[in-house]
Each structure stands twice: as structure tokens, then as C-alpha cells.
Design a protein around this motif. Structure first.
Motif, mmCIF file in Angstrom:
data_model
loop_
_atom_site.group_PDB
_atom_site.id
_atom_site.type_symbol
_atom_site.label_atom_id
_atom_site.label_comp_id
_atom_site.label_asym_id
_atom_site.label_seq_id
_atom_site.Cartn_x
_atom_site.Cartn_y
_atom_site.Cartn_z
ATOM 1 N N ALA A 106 39.227 34.688 32.211
ATOM 2 C CA ALA A 106 38.900 35.303 33.516
ATOM 3 C C ALA A 106 37.384 35.343 33.713
ATOM 4 N N ILE A 107 36.660 35.687 32.646
ATOM 5 C CA ILE A 107 35.191 35.732 32.734
ATOM 6 C C ILE A 107 34.647 34.335 33.035
ATOM 7 N N GLY A 108 35.282 33.321 32.418
ATOM 8 C CA GLY A 108 34.877 31.927 32.660
ATOM 9 C C GLY A 108 35.038 31.571 34.140
ATOM 10 N N VAL A 109 36.188 31.963 34.721
ATOM 11 C CA VAL A 109 36.449 31.663 36.144
ATOM 12 C C VAL A 109 35.394 32.358 37.009
ATOM 13 N N ILE A 110 35.091 33.622 36.651
ATOM 14 C CA ILE A 110 34.119 34.388 37.448
ATOM 15 C C ILE A 110 32.725 33.751 37.352
ATOM 16 N N SER A 111 32.351 33.295 36.147
ATOM 17 C CA SER A 111 31.032 32.659 35.988
ATOM 18 C C SER A 111 30.942 31.387 36.828
ATOM 19 N N ILE A 146 39.941 37.016 45.090
ATOM 20 C CA ILE A 146 40.319 36.741 43.691
ATOM 21 C C ILE A 146 41.706 37.355 43.516
ATOM 22 N N ALA A 147 42.645 36.571 42.980
ATOM 23 C CA ALA A 147 44.030 37.053 42.861
ATOM 24 C C ALA A 147 44.557 36.843 41.452
ATOM 25 N N LYS A 148 45.567 37.616 41.107
ATOM 26 C CA LYS A 148 46.214 37.430 39.806
ATOM 27 C C LYS A 148 46.938 36.080 39.801
ATOM 28 N N ARG A 149 46.930 35.433 38.636
ATOM 29 C CA ARG A 149 47.466 34.070 38.533
ATOM 30 C C ARG A 149 48.967 33.999 38.855
ATOM 31 N N ALA A 163 45.108 33.907 60.345
ATOM 32 C CA ALA A 163 45.803 33.888 61.644
ATOM 33 C C ALA A 163 47.290 34.173 61.471
ATOM 34 N N SER A 164 47.857 33.710 60.350
ATOM 35 C CA SER A 164 49.302 33.880 60.177
ATOM 36 C C SER A 164 49.667 35.313 59.809
ATOM 37 N N LEU A 165 48.724 36.064 59.240
ATOM 38 C CA LEU A 165 49.048 37.440 58.836
ATOM 39 C C LEU A 165 48.602 38.474 59.872
ATOM 40 N N PHE A 215 36.867 51.103 38.219
ATOM 41 C CA PHE A 215 36.748 49.687 38.565
ATOM 42 C C PHE A 215 36.591 48.799 37.325
ATOM 43 N N LYS A 216 37.222 47.634 37.395
ATOM 44 C CA LYS A 216 36.934 46.555 36.441
ATOM 45 C C LYS A 216 35.551 46.005 36.788
ATOM 46 N N ARG A 217 34.931 45.353 35.828
ATOM 47 C CA ARG A 217 33.521 45.002 36.067
ATOM 48 C C ARG A 217 33.272 43.581 36.574
ATOM 49 N N GLY A 218 34.364 42.777 36.639
ATOM 50 C CA GLY A 218 34.184 41.366 37.000
ATOM 51 C C GLY A 218 33.431 41.148 38.306
ATOM 52 N N ALA A 219 33.797 41.921 39.358
ATOM 53 C CA ALA A 219 33.183 41.728 40.679
ATOM 54 C C ALA A 219 31.678 41.978 40.611
ATOM 55 N N PHE A 220 31.286 42.926 39.764
ATOM 56 C CA PHE A 220 29.882 43.339 39.699
ATOM 57 C C PHE A 220 29.072 42.330 38.880
ATOM 58 N N HIS A 221 29.711 41.802 37.813
ATOM 59 C CA HIS A 221 29.078 40.697 37.072
ATOM 60 C C HIS A 221 28.904 39.502 38.001
ATOM 61 N N LEU A 222 29.927 39.250 38.811
ATOM 62 C CA LEU A 222 29.873 38.111 39.740
ATOM 63 C C LEU A 222 28.670 38.242 40.675
ATOM 64 N N ARG A 277 43.800 37.579 29.969
ATOM 65 C CA ARG A 277 42.987 36.680 29.134
ATOM 66 C C ARG A 277 41.541 36.831 29.592
ATOM 67 N N ARG A 278 40.900 37.854 29.042
ATOM 68 C CA ARG A 278 39.574 38.243 29.520
ATOM 69 C C ARG A 278 38.572 37.094 29.512
ATOM 70 N N ASP A 279 38.531 36.355 28.378
ATOM 71 C CA ASP A 279 37.519 35.300 28.285
ATOM 72 C C ASP A 279 37.724 34.231 29.349
ATOM 73 N N VAL A 281 37.109 40.943 46.232
ATOM 74 C CA VAL A 281 37.728 41.390 44.967
ATOM 75 C C VAL A 281 38.327 42.788 45.149
ATOM 76 N N PHE A 282 39.509 42.982 44.573
ATOM 77 C CA PHE A 282 40.086 44.324 44.475
ATOM 78 C C PHE A 282 39.731 44.811 43.065
ATOM 79 N N PRO A 283 38.601 45.539 42.927
ATOM 80 C CA PRO A 283 38.083 45.794 41.573
ATOM 81 C C PRO A 283 38.936 46.762 40.740
HETATM 82 C C1 LIG Z 1 47.721 28.408 54.636
HETATM 83 C C2 LIG Z 1 48.710 29.315 55.249
HETATM 84 C C3 LIG Z 1 48.947 30.557 54.507
HETATM 85 C C4 LIG Z 1 49.993 31.420 55.052
HETATM 86 C C5 LIG Z 1 50.114 32.762 54.387
HETATM 87 C C6 LIG Z 1 50.540 32.679 52.980
HETATM 88 C C7 LIG Z 1 50.271 33.440 51.977
HETATM 89 C C8 LIG Z 1 49.420 34.633 51.922
HETATM 90 C C9 LIG Z 1 49.780 35.478 50.800
HETATM 91 C C10 LIG Z 1 48.991 36.106 50.031
HETATM 92 C C11 LIG Z 1 47.500 36.155 50.059
HETATM 93 C C12 LIG Z 1 46.956 36.558 48.726
HETATM 94 C C13 LIG Z 1 45.907 37.574 48.769
HETATM 95 C C14 LIG Z 1 45.372 37.853 47.420
HETATM 96 C C15 LIG Z 1 45.340 39.281 47.013
HETATM 97 C C16 LIG Z 1 45.523 39.396 45.548
HETATM 98 C C17 LIG Z 1 45.230 40.712 44.975
HETATM 99 C C18 LIG Z 1 45.268 40.687 43.476
HETATM 100 O O1 LIG Z 1 45.830 39.857 42.860
HETATM 101 S S1 LIG Z 1 44.437 41.978 42.679
HETATM 102 C C19 LIG Z 1 44.486 41.494 40.981
HETATM 103 C C20 LIG Z 1 43.419 40.528 40.591
HETATM 104 N N1 LIG Z 1 42.103 41.075 40.659
HETATM 105 C C21 LIG Z 1 41.477 41.608 39.589
HETATM 106 O O2 LIG Z 1 41.981 41.666 38.502
HETATM 107 C C22 LIG Z 1 40.086 42.151 39.773
HETATM 108 C C23 LIG Z 1 39.159 41.351 39.006
HETATM 109 N N2 LIG Z 1 39.232 41.693 37.575
HETATM 110 C C24 LIG Z 1 38.135 41.771 36.806
HETATM 111 O O3 LIG Z 1 37.111 41.566 37.382
HETATM 112 C C25 LIG Z 1 38.167 42.154 35.347
HETATM 113 O O4 LIG Z 1 36.905 42.632 35.051
HETATM 114 C C26 LIG Z 1 38.485 41.043 34.326
HETATM 115 C C27 LIG Z 1 37.497 39.922 34.415
HETATM 116 C C28 LIG Z 1 39.884 40.494 34.622
HETATM 117 C C29 LIG Z 1 38.463 41.659 32.898
HETATM 118 O O5 LIG Z 1 39.203 42.780 32.918
HETATM 119 P P1 LIG Z 1 39.309 43.846 31.689
HETATM 120 O O6 LIG Z 1 40.592 44.520 31.855
HETATM 121 O O7 LIG Z 1 39.084 43.172 30.416
HETATM 122 O O8 LIG Z 1 38.245 44.992 31.923
HETATM 123 P P2 LIG Z 1 36.700 45.201 32.264
HETATM 124 O O9 LIG Z 1 36.397 44.836 33.647
HETATM 125 O O10 LIG Z 1 36.429 46.599 31.928
HETATM 126 O O11 LIG Z 1 35.849 44.230 31.329
HETATM 127 C C30 LIG Z 1 35.814 44.366 29.928
HETATM 128 C C31 LIG Z 1 34.481 43.872 29.402
HETATM 129 O O12 LIG Z 1 34.230 42.554 29.857
HETATM 130 C C32 LIG Z 1 32.992 42.536 30.599
HETATM 131 N N3 LIG Z 1 33.112 41.597 31.720
HETATM 132 C C33 LIG Z 1 34.017 41.615 32.709
HETATM 133 N N4 LIG Z 1 33.804 40.599 33.554
HETATM 134 C C34 LIG Z 1 32.734 39.943 33.096
HETATM 135 C C35 LIG Z 1 32.022 38.806 33.558
HETATM 136 N N5 LIG Z 1 32.388 38.149 34.671
HETATM 137 N N6 LIG Z 1 30.976 38.385 32.831
HETATM 138 C C36 LIG Z 1 30.603 39.021 31.722
HETATM 139 N N7 LIG Z 1 31.232 40.114 31.215
HETATM 140 C C37 LIG Z 1 32.285 40.568 31.902
HETATM 141 C C38 LIG Z 1 32.805 43.951 31.077
HETATM 142 O O13 LIG Z 1 31.478 44.232 31.344
HETATM 143 C C39 LIG Z 1 33.341 44.719 29.891
HETATM 144 O O14 LIG Z 1 32.405 44.774 28.869
HETATM 145 P P3 LIG Z 1 31.508 46.084 28.623
HETATM 146 O O15 LIG Z 1 32.448 47.208 28.428
HETATM 147 O O16 LIG Z 1 30.696 45.735 27.410
HETATM 148 O O17 LIG Z 1 30.672 46.248 29.847
#
Ligand SMILES: CCCCC/C=C\C/C=C\CCCCCCCC(=O)SCCNC(=O)CCNC(=O)[C@H](O)C(C)(C)COP(=O)(O)OP(=O)(O)OC[C@H]1O[C@@H](n2cnc3c(N)ncnc32)[C@H](O)[C@@H]1OP(=O)(O)O
Ligand SMILES: CCCCCCCC/C=C\CCCCCCCC(=O)OC[C@@H](O)COP(=O)(O)O
Length: 315
Positions: free
Chosen positions: A169-174, A138-141, A85-87, A207-214, A165-167, A192-194
Motif C-alpha cells: 500500500a505504501i508503494g502504491v501511495i509513493s 483511493i479504494a480498497k482492492r 454523472a451516473s451517481l 486517521f491512517k497516515r497514508g493520505a498525509f504521507h502522500l 499489506r502495508r508495504d 482519501v477516506f483516511p
Molecule cells: C465509468 C462509469 C462508472 C459508473 C459507476 C460505477 C461504479 C462506482 C462505484 C464505486 C466508486 C468507488 C468509490 C471508492 C470509495 C472507496 C472507499 C474505500 O475503499 S475506503 C478504504 C481504502 N482507504 C484507505 O484505506 C485509506 C488509506 N489507507 C492508508 O493510508 C493507510 O495508512 C495504509 C497505507 C493502508 C497503512 O495502513 P496501516 O493500517 O498500516 O496504518 P497507519 O496509517 O497507521 O500506518 C502505519 C505506519 O506506516 C506509515 N505509513 C503509512 N503510509 C505511509 C506512506 N505512504 N509512506 C510512508 N510511511 C507510511 C505510518 O506513518 C505508520 O508508521 P509510524 O507509526 O511510524 O508513523
């Protein structure tokens, strides 16, 4: 100083200087807003900077004002309603018209994972336009450390990951997948913004794969959402921010029931292709054929998935 008839005393001289300074200050105070207004009208860069400053100030102000109310409820996905509502008013301030297509595809009874392209922080305006109830991004820390903004995000149940910190992050997703399965009755969705980072322009990063594993771990569908390129009215590179129209296209859901982790690469690729195709079509319908050469669909990507029918709803 000595007073003498017909002359100025030291104190009246000081008074005169003070008056002059006050006069100058007053003029300055009046002229400054005028100069800023003039600059805003003439310089698109200044306009961009003002609009971005307002965007950030609005978020900080809303987070500061609303967090205490959200805190009453404690950390809860229900606080996402407050965040939404605020945005929502932001689009009106900026004269951005939102066109949503296929919103009925978000009316699913159970939990699901939304994947969406990520061009800029402006995506928040599109996100709140369509985000369903009980859906958290899901957002960056790093966002957690933005003072009251971080607090507001935490209170709204936003899931934080440390991207480098992939491991961890994977833990959080699991754990999130576990929660989605457990909360099947009350339905928890995740946005998720993949691409994992902002990517301005008409293309999408791989795309990163986290969303799809999830989705596979939770055995829930994936709903892809594509936000049309902002190039017409917004560019952080060119420091340009005018009014314009933005289309949000909700694509047909992709089922993951019966899929296992080994299917994730193929799943990721097919969703990427479907979204890239929709993005390319949106770019073309916005600009005709003139900009098609700028489309970067990546190399050697086969035929995309069908996108089915779309119902249009303009807000
Ligand atoms: C209350 C009043 C409020 C008023 C208003 C106030 C405030 C509002 C303000 C803001 C609102 C905020 C809104 C939020 C928006 C935020 C947007 C962002 O922050 S985007 C950034 C964060 N998102 C992401 O990063 C996307 C998710 N990332 C991933 O999923 C990644 O996969 C990863 C887990 C981080 C790992 O990344 P990596 O770089 O290592 O690459 P890969 O994906 O290629 O993975 C490598 C390898 O790992 C395997 N893998 C990945 N995930 C898993 C898993 N979950 N389980 C098992 N294995 C996993 C993957 O398969 C790869 O292996 P392989 O090559 O063998 O397949
Ligand atoms: C005590 C500390 C005080 C701190 C003051 C904080 C000021 C904060 C100002 C504005 C906050 C705006 C937050 C908007 C969040 C937008 C979400 C977003 O778009 O995140 C980007 C992320 O997806 C990807 O990041 P990168 O592209 O990898 O980078």
C-alpha cells in the motif's frame, strides 16, 4: 376416464384445475406488488432493504452500461466524469438535499489531496457532489473484484490498495505521489477516506497516515471535507433510510510545503482535530444541544485549527 352425459370428463377436470391454478397465479401476481407496496409503506426495515438494494443495483447497472463507453477512452481519470454523472441522480431518488459549504476552497490551480470522513457507502452520493475534475479516490482492492463495478472503477483510474499489506500500500501511495508531482501541469487530485473503513455515527476513527504521507511526498496541500452525520435519515444498524438533508463542509486547505515525513503524525492529528470540530458543530446545528453527549471527540485532543469563513451553496 370415461365420458358420460352430465358428468365431467378427465380432460375437462384437468382443464378446470389448470384454470383454477392460473386464476390463483394471476391473483398472486397482482397481490404480490400490492403486498410489497403495503410492506414498503408500513415497514421501515423493508423500506431500508429496498433502498439499499436499489443503490447497489443502480451502481451495477451504471457500471455495466457505461464501462464499454469508458473503455473506448481506456483507463483514464477523465472517466471519473462518467462515474460522477451516473451517481449524481441518486440523491434525488432518495430525497436527500445536499448543502455544500466552502466549495470555492476546491478551486485550486495545482494538485491536492482531499481527506473526508467515511460513514457508509452512501458517502459516494456526497463525494460526487463535490469531487473536482481530475480527482480519483483511493479504494480498497476488494472493489476491483465486483465484476463490472470493479472494471468501471479501474477504467476511472481509481487507485487500489491492499489495506492489510502495508508495504504494498505504501508503494502504491509513493507512486501516486510521483504521478501527482509529474502531472503538476494537468493537475491530479486524490480523494482519501483516511479512517480507512466505514464508521457510522457522529464520531471519527483515528486517521491512517497514508493520505498525509502522500501530501507531504507530493508537497501538495490537503483539503479536508466533512460530511455531516446521516443519523437523522440513515442508519444501517437500525435499518432506517428516509429522506433528509446532508451538509458537506469544505475546510480551509492545510499546506504541506517544506514538511517532511517526521511531521506526518502532527499533521495527521491537527487535520483530525479540525475535522472533528467541524463534525461536532454540524451535529449540534442539526440537533441542538440534545445529542451533544453522543459526540465522541476522543480523549485529550487539544484546540482545533481555525476553519475560516465559509461560503454556502445549496444544490
Ligand atoms: C465509468 C462509469 C462508472 C459508473 C459507476 C460505477 C461504479 C462506482 C462505484 C464505486 C466508486 C468507488 C468509490 C471508492 C470509495 C472507496 C472507499 C474505500 O475503499 S475506503 C478504504 C481504502 N482507504 C484507505 O484505506 C485509506 C488509506 N489507507 C492508508 O493510508 C493507510 O495508512 C495504509 C497505507 C493502508 C497503512 O495502513 P496501516 O493500517 O498500516 O496504518 P497507519 O496509517 O497507521 O500506518 C502505519 C505506519 O506506516 C506509515 N505509513 C503509512 N503510509 C505511509 C506512506 N505512504 N509512506 C510512508 N510511511 C507510511 C505510518 O506513518 C505508520 O508508521 P509510524 O507509526 O511510524 O508513523
Ligand atoms: C462477478 C461478480 C459479480 C459481483 C456483483 C457485484 C455486486 C456489487 C454491488 C454493489 C456494488 C456497490 C459498491 C459500492 C462501493 C462503495 C464504496 C465503499 O463504501 O466501500 C467501502 C470501503 O470504503 C470500506 O470498506 P469497509 O467498511 O472496510 O468494509
Amino acid at each position: 376416464f370415461q365420458e358420460f352425459p352430465g358428468g365431467w370428463s378427465g380432460s375437462s377436470l384437468r382443464g378446470g384445475t389448470m384454470d383454477l391454478l392460473l386464476l390463483l397465479l394471476l391473483h398472486g401476481l397482482l397481490l404480490l406488488p400490492l403486498a410489497a407496496l403495503l410492506l414498503y409503506r408500513c415497514s421501515s426495515t423493508f423500506q431500508y432493504l429496498c433502498k439499499m438494494a436499489f443503490f447497489n443495483c443502480w451502481i451495477v447497472a451504471m457500471a455495466t452500461l457505461l464501462s464499454p463507453f469508458a473503455a473506448f477512452r481506456g483507463r483514464s481519470v477523465e472517466n471519473m466524469k462518467l462515474l460522477r454523472a451516473s451517481l449524481l441522480p441518486l440523491k434525488r431518488f432518495y430525497g436527500i438535499r445536499m448543502r455544500v459549504r466552502g466549495s470555492e476552497r476546491l478551486q485550486l490551480p495545482g494538485p491536492f489531496v482531499i481527506v473526508c470522513n467515511h460513514q457508509a457507502s452512501l458517502d459516494l452520493i456526497g463525494m460526487v457532489e463535490v469531487i473536482p475534475d481530475r480527482c480519483v479516490p483511493i479504494a480498497k482492492r476488494e472493489l476491483l473484484y465486483l465484476g463490472t463495478v470493479g472494471w468501471a472503477c479501474w477504467l476511472s483510474g481509481i487507485i487500489f490498495i491492499e489495506r492489510h499489506r502495508r508495504d504494498a500500500a505504501i508503494g502504491v501511495i509513493s507512486r501516486t505521489a510521483g504521478t501527482m508531482r509529474r502531472e503538476n501541469v494537468s493537475r491530479l487530485c486524490v480523494w482519501v477516506f483516511p479512517e480507512g473503513t466505514r464508521n457510522p455515527g457522529r464520531s471519527m476513527l483515528p486517521f491512517k497516515r497514508g493520505a498525509f504521507h502522500l501530501a507531504v511526498q507530493a508537497q501538495v496541500p490537503i483539503v479536508p471535507i466533512v460530511i455531516s452525520p446521516y443519523c437523522d435519515f440513515f442508519s444501517s444498524k437500525e435499518k432506517r433510510f428516509t429522506s433528509g438533508t446532508c451538509t458537506i463542509q469544505v475546510l480551509p486547505r492545510v499546506e504541506t510545503r517544506g514538511l517532511s515525513p517526521k511531521d506526518v503524525p502532527k499533521l495527521t492529528e491537527s487535520v483530525w482535530q479540525a475535522m472533528a470540530k467541524a463534525l461536532a458543530e454540524m451535529s449540534m446545528s442539526d440537533h441542538g444541544d440534545q445529542d451533544t453527549e453522543q459526540l465522541q471527540l476522543g480523549e485529550d485532543r487539544g484546540s482545533p485549527q481555525g476553519q475560516g469563513d465559509t461560503a454556502e451553496s445549496s444544490k
